[in-house]
Design a protein around this motif. Structure first.
Motif, PDB file in Angstrom:
ATOM      1  N   ASP A 146       0.817  -1.221   0.000  1.00  0.00           N
ATOM      2  CA  ASP A 146       0.000   0.000   0.000  1.00  0.00           C
ATOM      3  C   ASP A 146       0.851   1.271   0.000  1.00  0.00           C
ATOM      4  N   ALA A 147       2.166   1.097  -0.073  1.00  0.00           N
ATOM      5  CA  ALA A 147       3.031   2.289  -0.032  1.00  0.00           C
ATOM      6  C   ALA A 147       3.143   2.913  -1.415  1.00  0.00           C
ATOM      7  N   MET A 148       2.986   4.206  -1.468  1.00  0.00           N
ATOM      8  CA  MET A 148       3.055   4.898  -2.761  1.00  0.00           C
ATOM      9  C   MET A 148       3.912   6.150  -2.648  1.00  0.00           C
ATOM     10  N   TRP A 149       4.510   6.488  -3.774  1.00  0.00           N
ATOM     11  CA  TRP A 149       5.122   7.808  -3.876  1.00  0.00           C
ATOM     12  C   TRP A 149       4.004   8.830  -3.989  1.00  0.00           C
ATOM     13  N   VAL A 155       5.484   2.176  -4.381  1.00  0.00           N
ATOM     14  CA  VAL A 155       6.874   1.951  -3.971  1.00  0.00           C
ATOM     15  C   VAL A 155       7.118   0.446  -4.053  1.00  0.00           C
ATOM     16  N   THR A 156       8.084   0.065  -4.853  1.00  0.00           N
ATOM     17  CA  THR A 156       8.291  -1.370  -5.084  1.00  0.00           C
ATOM     18  C   THR A 156       9.718  -1.788  -4.762  1.00  0.00           C
ATOM     19  N   VAL A 259      10.178  12.620  -5.745  1.00  0.00           N
ATOM     20  CA  VAL A 259       8.835  12.433  -5.182  1.00  0.00           C
ATOM     21  C   VAL A 259       9.016  11.842  -3.793  1.00  0.00           C
ATOM     22  N   ALA A 260       7.994  11.971  -2.976  1.00  0.00           N
ATOM     23  CA  ALA A 260       8.130  11.568  -1.575  1.00  0.00           C
ATOM     24  C   ALA A 260       7.351  10.298  -1.285  1.00  0.00           C
ATOM     25  N   SER A 261       7.916   9.505  -0.398  1.00  0.00           N
ATOM     26  CA  SER A 261       7.173   8.364   0.129  1.00  0.00           C
ATOM     27  C   SER A 261       6.918   8.553   1.621  1.00  0.00           C
ATOM     28  N   GLY A 262       7.644   9.452   2.240  1.00  0.00           N
ATOM     29  CA  GLY A 262       7.476   9.725   3.667  1.00  0.00           C
ATOM     30  C   GLY A 262       6.300  10.645   3.913  1.00  0.00           C
ATOM     31  N   PRO A 263       6.126  11.057   5.148  1.00  0.00           N
ATOM     32  CA  PRO A 263       4.953  11.869   5.489  1.00  0.00           C
ATOM     33  C   PRO A 263       4.939  13.262   4.881  1.00  0.00           C
ATOM     34  N   VAL A 282      -0.893  10.815   0.333  1.00  0.00           N
ATOM     35  CA  VAL A 282      -1.066   9.358   0.179  1.00  0.00           C
ATOM     36  C   VAL A 282      -0.111   8.602   1.114  1.00  0.00           C
ATOM     37  N   TYR A 283       0.323   9.274   2.157  1.00  0.00           N
ATOM     38  CA  TYR A 283       1.262   8.611   3.085  1.00  0.00           C
ATOM     39  C   TYR A 283       0.585   7.381   3.707  1.00  0.00           C
TER      40      TYR A 283
END
Lengths: 656, 383
Positions: A146-149, A155-156, A259-263, A282-283
């Motif tokens: 469920d993790a996304m940039w 995020v893969t 692009v961010a994957s963190g908060p 989308v955090y």
């Protein structure tokens, strides 16, 4: 006529100035924070003796409120880059870290304030240990799906593999090498990653040249930042084609390519003035309930954006805090104690002090006499009255240390053992210290022309003074003059003061010693290897910040004989060499469980306490100010203070 | 005259080369280098530090580095910043330069204007209460402990009255999502101020060249019209709010600096003016029955201007050096703070580049002051 002309000029100038001011005043100004301000809930508490503020988070009423439009922070130096690749190597700076660290995720992260390792991009908090594969060791990690940039791209495992491949192929240095360690061709014992593969979209395989200890996996590789392949991939390919691939990569724009994957997502930077991040909508951890260190809280971010205004000095920044321009001041060294009174006088502000993860110490050049003689170090350790220094001389600005693991790291601190170390020194009178030290030296073969004694008055009552020893010799040979290097008072008055007192104690014992508080760069150069690969110092006072508190790995760096600075340029400057310690440190590096590591670490502490390559001196708390009227945090009692976790941008809320 | 200027230019170039070489060697002689910063991280392997040393050219011998540096400097290549790698030193300096020039140039010009105007009055009213009051005020301003005074100004005008921002050079809310970087607006402001100065100079020149009646009209109405046109230009500009914000942030530090700087100019003007007032031509002017104001402003003050102008030109040449204290207290990121940071962090190319640029401006300033001297004082020109 001329007079009339001049008068008109003056009036015109005044009108022009007023027009500019009027135009500026039209701009609305003021903060955009929509924090309800129904009265402050200042929670400053004071420990009466020292005037230092302390937090009592566990007893506080929860003050967290709703969403916050803008979390406004003040910083004291400009950011160096907007490019995360550059930040992790040549442009590494704590100020840039405050802004960029929250933009990237890793396979695992730490929960605060309890400092527990927990899943981040990994699917589970259970860390896989892997298995032998060929000559190496392979670990497969399942990643969450469920993790996304922030641009909506998942995020893969490919992103993890891409990050490692970039570090390896472009020969990136700096923190990238400590986060993604590569095998050392000249040192087959060094553990490193040989490959990182994406088995499928959500399974990543990490291949090491040998089985890693917890230090490497998961606490280095597992917490290494993961970069987006889909945005940086083309930039990396272009960089590879250039003459200096790393420089080309570092020169690329972060705002345009990242692009961010963190908060938080870094969006804007006005050089010299401010930087701005927006919440990542989308955090994946938003809304997750966390229990850590006895606190329960919900992960945000609850703020729409974070701004970081650059201030040139703390005086102006505190005025801005009082005026409501900013909500919190970020500084790795904390705020000056001289500003505390201003904050205490303001009911809208709160001051908190937290322990830091570091220590200041006295180190010895153990390659030369008398520093190489254990009795010398033991005697000096006995003479150094840390309580007197902390409470009387340094006026409560520091607290004494007896173990290298600071008390602030509650997860790794062993109060029982540390207190047993302290019990050898605390509460002793000057007479007990001096007589004990003289006895230690005498037993080791030191002699004097005139032995040091405690001064007495005419009636024979002991005074708080010493008749210095004269003509000290070791095995019949006079002891040469000694030098104690320390940072100058302009850089750190505490360490400079300490060096003067250590000089005094050594003089009392009869040693001809001189403190030399000096320029910091000169000091560091003096304690580094000299041109002929020798060590040119006797003793020095410096400090360490201890890095990752979740799994401390500094013992090996500071004290293992393989890290002797004259051998490999390592951080063991004093040349301490102990087979017993080396064996424990090696075992610690290879430890496969935290329980095992904990036991080994305190065994190492026992050895260090006995051998004393360092005499631990003190540490200072970190003092921070924030605006209770506008923001609230789920906890404020945390190692290294709020700045250690970037001002808690993912947890801060509007004040109730 | 041209021969003289050419000679001074060649001397200046040689001096600059020597200056740059000495600068580089001196800064390089500081203890340690950039890798010391990396050695503070115990987790960083030595090979990672070595990569940085090689990348920054620190593995080359000092002589080679010095010669290369000086040659590159004259080609406009000031090297790469160690601490902001891979940014070039030139780009870092160019980022800070407009901010420093705007602040310190404004403050210097204002200080000289105030100082000259008041110094003139002091000399004219020698022995009167006005002179005593201005001397006391001037000495107080000249000797005040500047950091304390600056913080006091910030607290009083910024915090207590809220009339000015608490430091910084732009407002975060105003500039969030701005269409243009602040530095570009700074540059436009500087260019427009330069054009304003040139136009005002041209108007003044025109007023002197025209017949007296027409000239008086041009002198009376020309400058106000130019100023109104200048303000109208920015008022109608889409960047108006940004320019106003920068101007608003600039006012307090300018006033603070000028409040301290004007006193020296005032006392210099007073001394120069007192000498001039002893001249025979002043006695002649009085004997002719000219109005006192004309004698003071047109005969005495104009001739007393020479040392003040020289002092101003030399002061302007050091404007770029900025003031570390002012920049720190008012959170004004300029060249002064950059120089301090570069020196403390062993960013030798950045420190050398900044000092090199300061050196160039100082040399140019000296050249201009020499030429101005010749222009203003015929005796020097003749000799």
């Amino acid at each position: 006529m001329r007079a009339t002309q001049l008068t008109r000029w003056r009036w015109l100038a005044i009108v022009a100035v007023l027009a500019i001011v009027a135009a500026a005043c039209q701009q609305g100004g003021g903060g955009t924070t929509a924090a309800p301000s129904d009265g402050g809930t200042a929670t400053t508490s004071l420990s009466g003796d020292t005037g230092a503020t302390t937090t009592a988070a566990g007893e506080e009423e929860p003050t967290t409120g709703g969403d916050l439009a803008t979390y406004r922070m003040g910083i004291f130096s400009d950011t160096t880059t907007d490019n995360f690749w550059a930040y992790y190597d040549p442009a590494s700076s704590v100020w840039t870290g405050y802004i960029l660290n929250d933009t990237k995720s890793a396979l695992y992260g730490n929960s605060y304030p309890g400092i527990e390792l927990t899943k981040d991009l990994a699917a589970s908090s259970e860390v896989p240990t892997g298995a032998a594969e060929g000559d190496g060791w392979a670990i497969e990690v399942a990643m969450r799906e469920d993790a996304m940039w922030d641009d909506g791209t998942p995020v893969t495992a490919n992103d993890v593999a891409f990050t490692f491949a970039t570090v390896r192929d472009l020969a990136l240095g700096g923190n990238w090498l400590s986060a993604w360690p590569l095998p050392d061709p000249e040192n087959p014992d060094a553990i490193g990653l040989t490959d990182v593969q994406a088995v499928d979209d959500y399974t990543v395989k990490l291949v090491f040249n040998q089985q890693p200890g917890l230090v490497i996996w998961p606490h280095s590789v597992g917490t290494a930042p993961v970069m987006p392949a889909h945005t940086w991939g083309p930039v990396v390919e272009e960089a590879k084609a250039s003459d200096d691939p790393a420089a080309a990569l570092y020169a690329a724009s972060g705002v345009e390519n990242d692009v961010a994957s963190g908060p938080m997502n870094f969006v804007e930077r006005e050089e010299g003035a401010f930087a701005r991040s927006e919440a990542n909508d989308v955090y994946y951890d938003r809304g997750v309930e966390v229990e850590s260190g006895g606190f329960n809280y919900t992960v945000g971010p609850f703020t729409d954006e974070s701004t970081f205004s650059v201030y040139g000095g703390q005086d102006a920044a505190v005025l801005a805090l009082k005026a409501g321009e900013v909500d919190y001041l970020l500084n790795p060294l904390g705020m000056q104690r001289g500003l505390l009174a201003q904050v205490q006088d303001d009911p809208n502000l709160t001051a908190v002090v937290n322990p830091t993860f570091g220590f200041r110490y006295l180190a010895f050049n153990m390659r030369e006499e008398p520093m190489s003689i254990p009795a010398f170090r033991d005697a000096l350790a006995l003479m150094i009255d840390k309580e007197f220094m902390a409470n009387n001389v340094l006026q409560g600005a520091a607290f004494p240390l007896y173990a290298t693991m600071p008390e602030g790291n509650r997860k790794w601190y062993n109060a029982e053992v540390a207190e047993s170390f302290a019990s050898n020194y605390v509460g002793k009178t000057i007479q007990e210290r001096l007589e004990g030290a003289v006895q230690i030296l005498r037993d080791a073969g030191f002699t004097w022309e005139t032995e040091p004694t405690v001064a007495t008055d005419a009636e024979g009552n002991v005074l708080n003074a010493v008749n210095n020893g004269v003509g000290i010799a070791y095995n019949g040979q006079p002891v040469r003059p000694l030098e104690i290097l320390a940072p100058g008072p302009g850089y750190d008055p505490l360490r400079a003061t300490y060096s003067i007192w250590i000089e005094t104690w050594l003089n009392q014992l009869g040693f001809e010693a001189e403190a030399n508080p000096t320029d910091f760069n000169a000091l560091v150069a003096a304690v580094d290897p000299q041109a002929d690969n020798t060590a040119a110092f006797d003793m020095f006072i410096l400090g360490w910040s201890l890095g990752n508190p979740a799994f401390p790995d500094y013992h090996h760096s500071f004290f293992h004989s393989s890290n002797d600075m004259l051998v490999n340029g390592g951080s063991n400057r004093g040349g301490y060499a102990s087979e017993e310690f080396d064996a424990l440190a090696d075992a610690y590096q290879a430890a496969q469980s935290e329980e095992e590591a904990y036991d080994l670490m305190w065994q190492m502490e026992e050895v260090l306490q006995r051998d004393k390559p360092y005499i631990l001196l003190f540490d200072t708390g970190i003092l921070e100010f924030y605006r209770t009227e506008s923001v609230a945090f789920p906890f404020t009692e945390t190692l290294g203070g709020l700045q250690f976790i970037q001002g808690m941008q993912e947890l801060v809320t509007a004040a109730k | 005259m041209l021969k003289y200027v050419a000679k001074r230019l060649i001397q200046g170039l040689l001096l600059l080369m020597l200056f740059l070489a000495l600068l580089y060697i001196l800064l390089d002689a500081q203890p340690g280098d950039i890798s010391l910063q990396l050695s503070a991280n115990p987790r960083l392997p030595p090979e990672a530090q070595e990569i940085v040393r090689e990348r920054l050219g620190l593995d080359q011998p000092l002589l080679g580095r010095t010669v290369t540096y000086v040659l590159n400097f004259f080609q406009g290549d000031l090297g790469l910043s160690f601490t902001q790698y891979p940014r070039t030193v030139g780009s870092v300096i160019l980022e800070k330069l407009p901010r420093t020039i705007l602040l310190f140039l404004s403050a210097t010009i204002l200080a000289y204007y105030m100082g000259f105007a008041l110094g003139k009055v002091m000399a004219w009213r020698r022995g009167k209460t006005v002179e005593t009051g201005l001397t006391l005020g001037g000495v107080a301003a000249y000797t005040v402990f500047y950091p304390w005074f600056a913080i006091l100004m910030l607290w009083f005008w910024g915090f207590q009255f809220g009339l000015f921002p608490l430091g910084k050079f732009i407002d975060v809310d105003e500039w969030t999502g701005a269409p243009m970087a602040a530095n570009r607006v700074f540059m436009r402001m500087l260019i427009s101020l330069g054009i304003l100065g040139l136009v005002l100079g041209a108007v003044s020149l025109l007023a002197h060249r025209l017949p007296p009646e027409r000239g008086e009209q041009v002198a009376r109405y020309g400058p106000p019209l130019v100023l109104v046109a200048f303000l109208a230009f920015w008022w109608l500009s889409p960047l108006r709010s940004y320019v106003a914000d920068i101007a608003h942030h600039t006012l307090l530090p300018v006033l603070t600096l000028a409040s301290v700087q004007f006193a020296g100019v005032m006392l210099l003007t007073r001394a120069s003016m007192l000498e001039t007032l002893k001249e025979d031509y002043i006695l002649t002017a009085r004997a002719k029955g000219l109005p006192q104001r004309d004698i003071r402003n047109r005969h005495a003050a104009r001739n007393a201007l020479l040392p003040v102008v020289t002092s101003l030109v030399l002061a302007l040449s050091f404007v770029i050096g900025g003031g570390i204290l002012t920049e720190g207290i008012f959170s004004w990121p300029g060249i002064g703070g950059q120089l301090l940071d570069a020196t403390l962090t062993e960013d030798i190319p950045l420190a050398t580049g900044t000092l090199g640029v300061i050196g160039i401006i100082a040399l140019v300033g000296h050249l201009i002051s020499d030429v101005l001297y010749m222009y203003l004082d015929p005796r020097i020109r003749t000799s």
